[in-house]
Design an enzyme around this catalytic site. Structure first.
Site, mmCIF file in Angstrom:
data_model
loop_
_atom_site.group_PDB
_atom_site.id
_atom_site.type_symbol
_atom_site.label_atom_id
_atom_site.label_comp_id
_atom_site.label_asym_id
_atom_site.label_seq_id
_atom_site.Cartn_x
_atom_site.Cartn_y
_atom_site.Cartn_z
ATOM 1 C CG ASP A 60 -1.739 -1.282 1.292
ATOM 2 O OD1 ASP A 60 -2.262 -1.715 0.257
ATOM 3 O OD2 ASP A 60 -1.777 -1.877 2.385
ATOM 4 C CG HIS A 112 -1.756 -2.217 -7.276
ATOM 5 N ND1 HIS A 112 -0.916 -2.711 -8.230
ATOM 6 C CD2 HIS A 112 -1.339 -2.748 -6.106
ATOM 7 C CE1 HIS A 112 -0.036 -3.512 -7.663
ATOM 8 N NE2 HIS A 112 -0.272 -3.550 -6.383
HETATM 9 P P1 IMP Z 1 -2.232 -12.911 2.556
HETATM 10 O O1 IMP Z 1 -1.399 -12.258 1.508
HETATM 11 O O2 IMP Z 1 -3.703 -12.719 2.338
HETATM 12 O O3 IMP Z 1 -1.857 -14.319 2.811
HETATM 13 O O4 IMP Z 1 -1.953 -12.156 3.941
HETATM 14 C C1 IMP Z 1 -0.689 -12.200 4.592
HETATM 15 C C2 IMP Z 1 -0.333 -10.850 5.205
HETATM 16 O O5 IMP Z 1 0.017 -9.942 4.173
HETATM 17 C C3 IMP Z 1 -1.470 -10.171 5.966
HETATM 18 O O6 IMP Z 1 -0.936 -9.437 7.058
HETATM 19 C C4 IMP Z 1 -2.049 -9.211 4.946
HETATM 20 O O7 IMP Z 1 -2.721 -8.128 5.539
HETATM 21 C C5 IMP Z 1 -0.791 -8.779 4.226
HETATM 22 N N1 IMP Z 1 -1.011 -8.332 2.852
HETATM 23 C C6 IMP Z 1 -1.152 -9.107 1.761
HETATM 24 N N2 IMP Z 1 -1.282 -8.365 0.668
HETATM 25 C C7 IMP Z 1 -1.197 -7.085 1.058
HETATM 26 C C8 IMP Z 1 -1.212 -5.841 0.362
HETATM 27 O O8 IMP Z 1 -1.319 -5.777 -0.863
HETATM 28 N N3 IMP Z 1 -1.110 -4.721 1.127
HETATM 29 C C9 IMP Z 1 -0.963 -4.781 2.465
HETATM 30 N N4 IMP Z 1 -0.918 -5.906 3.149
HETATM 31 C C10 IMP Z 1 -1.038 -7.054 2.455
HETATM 32 MG MG MG Z 2 -2.789 -2.222 -1.641
#
Ligand code: IMP
Ligand code: MG
Length: 444
Positions: free
Chosen positions: A34, A62
């Protein structure tokens, strides 16, 4: 055939200079995701010949704001708005066909064309059973939960590593896909010891046939296209998802995502010769944010965090969850630079920090014994770190009004960005985002 002379090695043009050399720009989130990658990718994509999403899935989000409107993209590469740009969903992506069909539908309604989209047959399909398993695993983790986005991305990559994943190529043969799926789901039910509608193949029958019809036409080998564009000296943008500190290997394990979000991961996921790379742009928000559990030494609590969250609209694009907020973490940035080798840096959302009085940067950490330590990727050790700060004069919204060049930036912000850049020696400050819209971006 491998056209070696056409490549640029470590950013230096090949001595033969026979043809136009390609430009290959990787755009990497420098923090916990982010960072504002959407905006920078949208800017770079406007002049790109090829944009590639290489890793991650619809757990990424995004935000792009351009002439067409405001978009929260999850799977579609940000180059889609330029009909001349080839957009590739690469082999490394965990592709949820339902999300992609929805995204294509919504964007098509808003006038975006999809003739320029290609999906790698090697990308792995994320189905509803992956989401079910994601939720099931999170519940089983209890207090140790990761706070995943529950998009099933971890379980999709688990299946890929276990060699029971479903590659997108199978959408071209729905009967074969459903046949293989039946066996996989039977094994899943037995292993999990639970049942759910998403663990029964009949749940997918109609959906798989529809996905095959809607998405099948986009599935095409990407390597010959990449090779052709490299040989033609095209301009590529590799659109990173998530952020460096969420990288499966190099992030704050186990509070990480399930793919490699650092530079190397993008090249693997794109199926591109690594020596083709010419630029690595690291995107850093002027402060820190994080969604989900895990250590965050420069985290802010209370009113200031709430103010920044509201001003910066820091809510997840994918889940809508409020993001945790902190001061810019130079210790983490130094670590991110070491991993990615940034050539260029984009600092985003400096407008969000305006009007807040003094601002701080975390410059060092000490551990629980009081010793100065480097960035810790063992999440437990990271939670035990205390950040120490340097204070900076702030800037105001008025100071940023109408600023279009680096020289016009307020002196206090220049000092602040210099301190950010000190953490990333050798990299050049190439972008500063001073507002939400496409033109509120200072660049060289
Ligand atoms: P997952 O990617 O859904 O398995 O989540 C694993 C960790 O990565 C969690 O803490 C999510 O909040 C974080 N996360 C995954 N993708 C993003 C993103 O695009 N932005 C921010 N946090 C993310
Ligand atoms: Mg994002």
């Amino acid at each position: 055939m491998y056209h070696k002379p056409h490549f640029v090695i470590c950013g230096r043009p090949d001595i033969l200079k026979l043809v136009k050399t390609p430009e290959v720009i990787a755009v990497i989130g420098g923090q916990w995701g982010d960072e504002g990658k959407g905006k920078i990718v949208d800017y770079l994509a406007a002049t790109a010949d090829v944009v590639i999403r290489s890793q991650g899935g619809d757990n990424a989000g995004h935000t792009v704001i351009n002439d067409h409107g405001k978009f929260g993209l999850h799977l579609v590469p940000a180059g889609i708005f330029n009909p001349k740009t080839l957009n590739i969903i690469g082999a490394g992506v965990a592709l949820n066909p339902k999300t992609l069909m929805k995204e294509i539908g919504e964007l098509t309604e808003r006038g975006v064309s999809f003739e320029n989209l290609v999906i790698s047959p090697k990308s792995h399909l994320a189905f509803d059973y992956h989401q079910f398993i994601d939720g099931h695993q999170e519940a089983a983790r209890g207090a140790n939960r990761i706070d995943t986005t529950k998009r099933g991305i971890g379980p999709t990559y688990m299946d890929k590593a276990e060699r029971i994943g479903m590659q997108a190529r199978l959408l071209l043969d729905p009967d074969r896909l459903l046949g293989e799926l039946a066996g996989i789901l039977e094994a899943k039910r037995a292993r999990l010891g639970v049942n759910d509608k998403t663990l029964d193949v009949s749940y997918y029958e109609a959906f798989v046939r529809e996905a095959s019809k809607t998405l099948g036409g986009f599935i095409r080998d990407t390597e010959p296209l990449v090779e052709k564009h490299l040989a033609a000296g095209s301009r590529f943008v590799l659109e990173g998802a998530h952020g460096t500190l969420l990288d499966l290997d190099h992030g704050t394990y186990p509070m990480v995502t399930a793919s490699n979000s650092t530079t190397g991961g993008l090249l693997v996921g794109a199926g591109m010769p690594p020596l083709a790379l010419t630029k690595v742009v690291g995107i850093f928000k002027a402060y820190q944010s994080k969604v989900g559990a895990g250590g965050m030494p420069s985290e802010l609590h209370g009113e200031l965090a709430d103010t920044i969250r509201e001003k910066g609209q820091e809510y997840g694009t994918t889940t809508g969850r409020p993001r945790r907020i902190g001061y810019f973490d130079a210790v983490a940035a130094r670590y991110a630079h070491r991993l990615n080798g940034f050539t260029d840096i984009a600092i985003t959302k400096v407008d969000t920090l305006a009007d807040l009085g003094d601002v701080k940067i975390a410059t060092t950490y000490t551990n629980k014994n009081g010793n100065t330590v480097d960035f810790q990727t063992d999440n437990r050790l990271l939670t035990e770190c205390t950040a120490h700060y340097q204070n900076f004069d702030g800037w105001t919204t008025a100071d940023l009004q109408g600023v279009t060049t680096f020289d016009e930036l307020p002196a206090s912000l220049k000092k602040y960005s210099d301190a950010m850049m000190d953490a990333m020696p050798g990299a050049k400050l190439s972008f500063v985002g001073v507002g939400r819209s496409r033109d509120q971006l200072i660049h060289d």
